[in-house]
Design an enzyme around this catalytic site. Structure first.
Site, PDB file in Angstrom:
ATOM      1  N   LYS A  27       2.553  37.812 -11.231  1.00 32.51           N
ATOM      2  CA  LYS A  27       3.704  38.246 -10.431  1.00 32.51           C
ATOM      3  C   LYS A  27       4.991  37.993 -11.215  1.00 32.51           C
ATOM      4  CE  LYS A  27       5.556  37.423  -5.739  1.00 32.51           C
ATOM      5  NZ  LYS A  27       5.305  36.708  -4.473  1.00 32.51           N
ATOM      6  N   SER A  71       4.845  39.247  -0.235  1.00 29.59           N
ATOM      7  CA  SER A  71       5.586  39.843  -1.314  1.00 29.59           C
ATOM      8  C   SER A  71       4.800  40.073  -2.598  1.00 29.59           C
ATOM      9  CB  SER A  71       6.784  38.943  -1.630  1.00 29.59           C
ATOM     10  OG  SER A  71       6.330  37.670  -2.071  1.00 29.59           O
ATOM     11  N   SER A 128       2.575  35.190   1.257  1.00 30.65           N
ATOM     12  CA  SER A 128       2.656  36.280   0.277  1.00 30.65           C
ATOM     13  C   SER A 128       1.484  36.432  -0.683  1.00 30.65           C
ATOM     14  CB  SER A 128       3.927  36.145  -0.550  1.00 30.65           C
ATOM     15  OG  SER A 128       5.005  36.665   0.192  1.00 30.65           O
TER      16      SER A 128
HETATM   17  N1  GLN Z   1       7.139  37.292   4.467  1.00 33.81           N
HETATM   18  C1  GLN Z   1       7.634  35.974   4.235  1.00 33.81           C
HETATM   19  C2  GLN Z   1       9.097  36.022   3.830  1.00 33.81           C
HETATM   20  O1  GLN Z   1       9.612  37.095   3.703  1.00 33.81           O
HETATM   21  C3  GLN Z   1       6.798  35.273   3.195  1.00 33.81           C
HETATM   22  C4  GLN Z   1       7.142  35.645   1.809  1.00 33.81           C
HETATM   23  C5  GLN Z   1       6.418  34.830   0.793  1.00 33.81           C
HETATM   24  O2  GLN Z   1       5.410  34.204   1.074  1.00 33.81           O
HETATM   25  N2  GLN Z   1       6.959  34.839  -0.409  1.00 33.81           N
HETATM   26  O3  GLN Z   1       9.719  35.015   3.663  1.00 33.81           O
END
Ligand code: GLN
Length: 495
Positions: free
Chosen positions: A79, A154, A178
């Site tokens: 990532k 994400s 995520s």
């Molecule tokens: N959807 C969550 C957020 O927007 C988790 C994102 C993540 O785990 N990086 O904060």
């Protein structure tokens, strides 16, 4: 089975028996990426020559008879939030468009030491804020099972890359789901380790007390192998846990006799649950019962506050972490400024996308004098209560089973104008980050419309070993992890 569909374990066996080479695997991955990534959009950056050089060096080591690390020549995509020396690290943001880290994150050093080939940087929501990968400043990632749907986020790029068989393994980061949610949306396996099990040194911070790096793979054994490579104490990360790393791989195939599985009472009435997701959980529990598991109800009375708690704490930490992008320390600087304040404001207005700005504003508001006690401090207290609920539950059960997300992958754009609806869809994943627990998502169904459905299993801190074994038991008894998105196999042929 064609090479491109083989799991990490099968590929490793072929590498060991010299049926294939790491360079050949890299070329195969690159050709799969060339064939499909125009449409899927999983990658932000590829350095083909560098990947081939790494692979050839590992092949040469093998040819010399040297012993290789646990990843022995397997390609791994990372990532775009992890610093890798000499490669771009944009975090999906215009702010870091031209940032090239001068050092390797600890996880990158560990991947190299395990003889992985670092193959490309995957797309993500900007600074990992989002659940759909639509917040990337560069491109939208599409779900390989249905291009009209989100791959989740994400870490949507990392999940889509594995699902579309562009790479056997990938690394994601999980601050509130995520890794697990995109794994679930894309029909692959994703593990968020215990907070502190994997070093965060070199991971660009979103919300430091919640962020954790972890593996994505086609199956539990691939995720376990990747965890084996990346876990461990790191003196460069003061929150990393100084405990030896168990040999996760050696006991993975041993089922847990009479494993106690908890079902969360409060989740039975969760709003917005798709009936097919509920049904897949019921079926998964039946699978476990047939394997001799003891399925019990547990109570997490404060879990209903997880969304509210997380969406205070994460933006607060983000607003502080992102203060460094000021046009001076890192990244983008506006060309248009008349004075220092102007430079600062325009830089941030140009560099950040709307979701990141929203989080910075929420966080700054919640941390300001007069609101700190009412929001941030209160959220910290509730976070502690959520952890205590889990401590009590894990006195009665070994793992807790739940859905990963209340629905299968939603359509791209479906929640683009409704951030609150997107936040609410994180309800099952956030608790693990708030409590620091390990959690895994494994494929556990396919909807009538042909979209994967995941099963989430959570365990007590540092209990990755039983967690992975419980996940492996389910996988062995089912075939969901063997299902392929339509693009794999149909348009792709091997000699
Ligand atoms: N959807 C969550 C957020 O927007 C988790 C994102 C993540 O785990 N990086 O904060």
């Amino acid at each position: 089975m064609s090479t491109i569909e083989a799991t990490a374990g099968e590929l490793l066996a072929r590498l060991k028996s010299r049926e294939t080479t790491s360079a050949e695997l890299v070329r195969l991955c690159l050709s799969q990426i060339d064939a499909h990534d125009g449409e899927i959009g999983a990658f932000l950056h590829l350095d083909r020559d560098d990947a081939l050089r790494q692979a050839e060096a590992i092949d040469a080591k093998r040819a010399r008879g040297e012993s290789l690390g646990v990843l022995g020549g397997l390609p791994v995509a990372v990532k775009d939030v992890v610093s890798q020396r000499g490669q771009p690290c944009t975090c999906g943001s215009r702010m870091l468009q031209r940032y090239i880290p001068p050092y390797d994150a600890t996880i990158i050093e560990k991947l190299r030491a395990a003889d992985a080939v670092l193959l490309g940087r995957t797309n993500m929501d900007e600074f990992a804020m989002g659940s759909s990968t639509e917040n990337s400043a560069y491109r939208v990632t599409r779900n390989p099972w249905n291009r009209e749907h989100s791959p989740g986020g994400s870490s949507g790029g990392s999940a889509a890359a594995v699902a579309a068989r562009m790479v056997p393994l990938s690394i994601g980061s999980d601050t509130g789901g995520s890794i697990r949610q995109p794994a679930s949306f894309c029909g692959v396996t994703g593990l968020k380790p215990t907070y502190g099990r994997v070093s965060r040194y070199g991971l660009v911070a979103y919300a430091s007390s919640l962020d954790q790096l972890g593996p994505l793979a086609q199956d539990v054994s691939g995720a376990t192998r990747l965890l084996q490579a990346i876990a461990g104490h790191d003196p460069l990360d003061s929150t990393s846990i100084a405990r030896p790393v168990p040999d996760y791989l050696s006991r993975l195939e041993q089922p847990l006799e009479g494993v106690r599985i908890g079902v969360v009472e409060e989740y039975q009435s969760a709003a917005g649950m798709d009936p097919e997701v509920s049904a897949s959980l019921v079926e998964a529990l039946d699978v476990y019962r047939a394997l001799g598991a003891d399925v019990r109800t547990v109570s997490l009375p404060h879990a209903k506050y997880a969304v509210a708690t997380y969406y205070i704490i994460a933006p607060c930490e983000a607003s502080s972490n992102l203060a460094r992008y000021d046009g001076v320390h890192f990244g983008h600087r506006t060309e248009q400024a008349g004075n220092l304040l102007d430079m600062y404001c325009k830089t941030r207005a140009e560099g950040f996308g709307p979701e990141v700005k929203r989080r910075i504003m929420i966080g700054t508001y919640a941390l300001s004098a007069g609101y700190y006690d009412a929001y941030y401090l209160q959220a910290l207290k509730v976070r502690r209560l959520i952890r205590q609920d889990f401590d009590r539950a894990f006195e009665q059960v070994d793992v807790i089973a739940s859905p990963v997300s209340p629905t299968p992958a939603f359509r791209l754009g479906a929640m683009a104008d409704d951030p609150l609806a997107m936040y609410l869809s994180d309800l099952f994943t956030l608790t693990a980050n708030l409590a620091g627990l390990p959690g895994i998502s494994v494929p556990a169904g396919i909807s009538r419309t042909g979209l994967p459905i995941g099963l989430q299993l959570l365990a007590a801190p540092l209990q990755e070993e039983p967690l992975l074994r419980a996940a492996r038991m389910f996988e062995k008894a089912t075939e969901w992890h063997t299902k392929r998105p339509p693009l794999v196999g149909s348009s792709f042929h091997f000699p």
